[in-house]
Motif scaffolding. Structure first.
Motif, PDB file in Angstrom:
ATOM      1  N   GLY A 207     -54.688 -13.282  -6.724  1.00  0.00           N
ATOM      2  CA  GLY A 207     -54.749 -14.210  -7.827  1.00  0.00           C
ATOM      3  C   GLY A 207     -53.471 -14.223  -8.645  1.00  0.00           C
ATOM      4  O   GLY A 207     -52.477 -13.555  -8.329  1.00  0.00           O
ATOM      5  N   LYS A 208     -53.512 -14.961  -9.725  1.00  0.00           N
ATOM      6  CA  LYS A 208     -52.361 -15.101 -10.612  1.00  0.00           C
ATOM      7  C   LYS A 208     -51.975 -13.754 -11.213  1.00  0.00           C
ATOM      8  O   LYS A 208     -52.830 -12.963 -11.587  1.00  0.00           O
ATOM      9  CB  LYS A 208     -52.700 -16.101 -11.726  1.00  0.00           C
ATOM     10  N   ASP A 209     -50.665 -13.513 -11.272  1.00  0.00           N
ATOM     11  CA  ASP A 209     -50.080 -12.310 -11.879  1.00  0.00           C
ATOM     12  C   ASP A 209     -50.356 -11.033 -11.085  1.00  0.00           C
ATOM     13  O   ASP A 209     -50.175  -9.926 -11.596  1.00  0.00           O
ATOM     14  CB  ASP A 209     -50.575 -12.116 -13.326  1.00  0.00           C
ATOM     15  N   ILE A 327     -57.523  -9.620  -8.632  1.00  0.00           N
ATOM     16  CA  ILE A 327     -57.189 -10.231  -9.922  1.00  0.00           C
ATOM     17  C   ILE A 327     -56.820  -9.143 -10.926  1.00  0.00           C
ATOM     18  O   ILE A 327     -57.076  -7.963 -10.701  1.00  0.00           O
ATOM     19  CB  ILE A 327     -58.369 -11.065 -10.468  1.00  0.00           C
ATOM     20  N   THR A 328     -56.219  -9.544 -12.031  1.00  0.00           N
ATOM     21  CA  THR A 328     -55.840  -8.591 -13.065  1.00  0.00           C
ATOM     22  C   THR A 328     -57.067  -8.137 -13.841  1.00  0.00           C
ATOM     23  O   THR A 328     -58.126  -8.794 -13.824  1.00  0.00           O
ATOM     24  CB  THR A 328     -54.836  -9.211 -14.042  1.00  0.00           C
ATOM     25  N   ASN A 329     -56.926  -7.026 -14.540  1.00  0.00           N
ATOM     26  CA  ASN A 329     -58.024  -6.507 -15.335  1.00  0.00           C
ATOM     27  C   ASN A 329     -58.427  -7.501 -16.424  1.00  0.00           C
ATOM     28  O   ASN A 329     -59.615  -7.676 -16.725  1.00  0.00           O
ATOM     29  CB  ASN A 329     -57.626  -5.168 -15.968  1.00  0.00           C
ATOM     30  N   ALA A 330     -57.437  -8.181 -17.022  1.00  0.00           N
ATOM     31  CA  ALA A 330     -57.732  -9.165 -18.060  1.00  0.00           C
ATOM     32  C   ALA A 330     -58.572 -10.314 -17.505  1.00  0.00           C
ATOM     33  O   ALA A 330     -59.534 -10.770 -18.126  1.00  0.00           O
ATOM     34  CB  ALA A 330     -56.430  -9.694 -18.664  1.00  0.00           C
ATOM     35  N   GLU A 331     -58.202 -10.790 -16.309  1.00  0.00           N
ATOM     36  CA  GLU A 331     -58.963 -11.866 -15.686  1.00  0.00           C
ATOM     37  C   GLU A 331     -60.352 -11.376 -15.282  1.00  0.00           C
ATOM     38  O   GLU A 331     -61.340 -12.115 -15.395  1.00  0.00           O
ATOM     39  CB  GLU A 331     -58.218 -12.394 -14.471  1.00  0.00           C
ATOM     40  N   TYR A 360     -56.157  -3.634 -11.800  1.00  0.00           N
ATOM     41  CA  TYR A 360     -56.601  -4.744 -10.958  1.00  0.00           C
ATOM     42  C   TYR A 360     -58.060  -4.540 -10.532  1.00  0.00           C
ATOM     43  O   TYR A 360     -58.599  -3.429 -10.599  1.00  0.00           O
ATOM     44  CB  TYR A 360     -55.723  -4.872  -9.716  1.00  0.00           C
ATOM     45  N   ALA A 361     -58.669  -5.635 -10.110  1.00  0.00           N
ATOM     46  CA  ALA A 361     -60.048  -5.600  -9.613  1.00  0.00           C
ATOM     47  C   ALA A 361     -60.165  -6.567  -8.442  1.00  0.00           C
ATOM     48  O   ALA A 361     -59.332  -7.461  -8.263  1.00  0.00           O
ATOM     49  CB  ALA A 361     -61.032  -5.969 -10.717  1.00  0.00           C
TER      50      ALA A 361
END
Length: 462
Positions: A207-209, A327-331, A360-361
């Motif tokens: 995903g992004k970033d 994906i990032t943790n924020a996402e 990440y997740a």
């Protein structure tokens, strides 16, 4: 290790006893259906009603007292309108053509009409009453179906041939791109098909970033094509790393690629850039799972994954990777809030290092492989191992499932959503503490567990 996951839980399906269903002569069955079904004609959009489209053959019978108003206009249009009509179904009474090449057909009891009006219909005509079809199939092996006119001979429900409805065929087609497991689909519980919008993938997508792994930054060994020598680990850069990464300080692999009991949750493995060849002891996950699996619908629990081959899976054998969108943790936090509201989430954090928060997740909600359908159990037969060495970023890892005991044909494959590394051979004093048996310990343990394991904790981590 796992973020909130409130997918369906596991339960072993019940078996049905062998039965004998006798038949009367097919010649004695009236297969006609009155043209006039004015009381039960429906629209296909009526989702609350079980309906079907009768075949054209055999009706109207010559003696039908037709009180249905005739269609005005072109007679061809009237016939087309009649052919497309659907009607309410009361029950499925029988099945035929099980042991011959002709298409399987079901005897349909039309609501508000006598048994003499029953007709034989192919499965394609019954898309609006699959609930009744599944109900009939579930009961046919355990009891005599009242007034069933058609099944001759003895059979057991376990040998009943799988019926692929159009929805199930579409679901099975989802797995046709699998490069590892042979995957089939079975549903004798309800009319559910593939999860809406789900796409099967063999490899992670990013995903992004999220940095896409660059092979140039991977540490690779220069062992020969016969694989890394576990008896001389100091001669291999990857095996040396595997010893360092393993909290027990030993090579975590056996000669056949299985993990040793002394392997910790963290495994350093070779990558495609290594010179050791595809048969290397540490490339089991890279080779992929090869077992035959069945994605099967379980009553009240949704889809589950079952072993579908005679050869058992030995303990400590690689089974599958958790594949999805990285994906990032924020996402992940953003999506998690939405998933929690909808009651279904497939987020898996890469927080294998307890000293650091996950960066990440993996989200397998819309894209994933067979592991998307793995259910929870308090006594699972799979353990989660985290692989390093396949990425150039130590914050990224591969989440994998390995058998922790022998898995036999028909066993459901499960893991513990609680996320603890707790294989059965781990010394009791070293096992992480879990929630108190039968008690709801905190707000995070809010989902009642239905795994029915002998030592079920009653509550599942969410």
């Amino acid at each position: 290790m796992s973020r909130s996951r409130s997918s369906s839980l596991s339960m072993a399906s019940s078996s049905t006893a062998q039965s004998i269903i006798t038949t009367t002569s097919e010649d004695s069955i009236d297969i006609h259906m009155p043209r006039s079904i004015k009381r039960t004609r429906l629209n296909e959009s009526d989702s609350e009603t079980d309906w079907a489209r009768p075949s054209k053959r055999g009706f109207p019978p010559p003696d039908t007292n037709d009180t249905k108003p005739k269609s005005e206009g072109n007679s061809e249009n009237a016939e087309e309108e009649e052919d497309e009509a659907v009607y309410e179904v009361e029950a499925i009474r029988g099945i035929r053509n099980l042991n011959i090449t002709a298409p399987v057909e079901f005897s349909v009891k039309w609501k508000n009409y006598p048994e003499t009006a029953n007709t034989w219909e192919p499965l394609e005509n019954l898309s609006g009453c699959m609930r009744l079809v599944c109900k009939f199939l579930m009961h046919m092996g355990s009891q005599m179906v009242p007034e069933a006119p058609v099944i001759a001979g003895a059979f057991s429900a376990s040998s009943f041939p799988a019926i692929l409805t159009p929805a199930l065929q579409a679901f099975q087609d989802v797995f046709q791109d699998s490069t590892g497991h042979k995957i089939t689909v079975e549903n004798t519980v309800d009319d559910a098909g593939a999860p809406k919008g789900f796409t099967y993938i063999n490899e992670q997508i990013y995903g992004k970033d999220v940095p896409i792994p660059d092979p140039a930054f991977l540490m690779s060994c220069s062992c020969g094509p016969n694989g890394c020598d576990i008896n001389n680990p100091n001669k291999c850069d990857c095996l040396r790393e595997s010893i360092i990464a393993n909290e027990w300080g030993v090579v975590p692999f056996e000669s056949d690629g299985r993990v040793v009991e002394a392997a910790g949750m963290m495994l350093w493995v070779c990558n495609p850039g290594c010179g050791c060849g595809p048969g290397c002891v540490s490339k089991a996950a890279e080779r992929g799972g090869k077992a035959a699996l069945k994605i099967k619908r379980v009553a009240d629990k949704g889809w589950g994954v079952f072993l579908d081959q005679d050869e058992p899976i030995p303990p400590r054998t690689f089974v599958s990777r958790y594949v999805g969108e990285v994906i990032t943790n924020a996402e992940a936090n953003r999506r998690g809030k939405y998933y929690d509201r909808t009651g279904a989430t497939y987020l898996f954090d890469m927080d294998y290092n307890n000293e650091k928060k996950a960066v990440y997740a993996v989200d397998a909600y819309k894209v994933g492989n067979e592991s998307h359908f793995l259910n929870h159990s308090c006594d699972p037969n799979l353990s989660v191992y985290v692989l390093q060495g396949e990425y150039g970023d130590d914050k990224l890892a591969t989440l994998t499932f390995w058998s922790n005991r022998t898995i036999y044909k028909g066993d459901e494959l499960t893991f513990d959503y609680d996320g603890q590394f707790n294989p059965p051979w781990m010394p009791k004093e070293e096992r992480p503490k879990s929630s108190p048996h039968g008690r709801k310990p905190s707000k995070s343990y809010s989902t009642r567990c239905l795994c029915k394991a002998e030592k079920c904790r009653q509550w599942m981590h969410t």
